[in-house]
Write a protein that holds these residues in place. Sequence first.
Motif, PDB file in Angstrom:
ATOM      1  N   GLY A  88      61.257 -24.200 -25.598  1.00  0.00           N
ATOM      2  CA  GLY A  88      59.958 -24.668 -25.159  1.00  0.00           C
ATOM      3  C   GLY A  88      59.309 -23.797 -24.106  1.00  0.00           C
ATOM      4  N   LEU A 143      56.634 -21.866 -22.289  1.00  0.00           N
ATOM      5  CA  LEU A 143      55.183 -21.982 -22.315  1.00  0.00           C
ATOM      6  C   LEU A 143      54.556 -20.595 -22.399  1.00  0.00           C
ATOM      7  CD1 LEU A 143      52.733 -23.860 -22.084  1.00  0.00           C
ATOM      8  CD2 LEU A 143      52.831 -23.521 -19.620  1.00  0.00           C
ATOM      9  N   THR A 154      53.183 -22.775 -27.027  1.00  0.00           N
ATOM     10  CA  THR A 154      54.598 -22.753 -26.676  1.00  0.00           C
ATOM     11  C   THR A 154      55.384 -21.951 -27.707  1.00  0.00           C
ATOM     12  OG1 THR A 154      54.993 -24.819 -27.853  1.00  0.00           O
ATOM     13  CG2 THR A 154      54.596 -24.977 -25.494  1.00  0.00           C
ATOM     14  N   THR A 181      59.415 -21.835 -28.952  1.00  0.00           N
ATOM     15  CA  THR A 181      60.712 -22.485 -28.883  1.00  0.00           C
ATOM     16  C   THR A 181      61.723 -21.614 -29.612  1.00  0.00           C
ATOM     17  OG1 THR A 181      59.653 -24.654 -28.897  1.00  0.00           O
ATOM     18  CG2 THR A 181      61.997 -24.587 -29.440  1.00  0.00           C
TER      19      THR A 181
END
Length: 144
Positions: free
Chosen positions: A11, A13, A102, A104
């Motif tokens: 996650g 940013l 984001t 991931t």
Amino acid sequence: ILARCPASLCGILLARSKNPSHQPASIGARLAQTGDRFEIHMERDAARKHGFGDRIAHGLLVLSIVDGLKNQTPAQFKARASLGWDWTFRAPVLAGDTIGGTITVHQKLETPKEDQGVLLLDFDINNQREETVQQGSNKLLVYR
């Protein structure tokens, strides 16, 4: 396949682009590089004729900006090479929009070389109105 990604890498940013991603200079450069002169990229009235509120950024221009933002995140990968992208354009990026989102780390894969691995990165890209505009994944060859 290695274990799921560590929480410290999940996650991440993406920074919001500092400049709107669809400035006249950006589109002019993209037109010069690719020859893509489809009218929705060039003229507001033409874009509106096709049902868009304003000129549209080239989808691949936005993907290029996303790749640049990936390289500006606080968590840096020791990247060796991109092995490919699986990408979808969900909504248009209009003139003056900014993008962010984001990343991931979805999965880590082993390679035959002990000093390298592959990260599968998932991206969710939105505009300043928090509308999803692009999504996809990148397979990234990294050093360990």
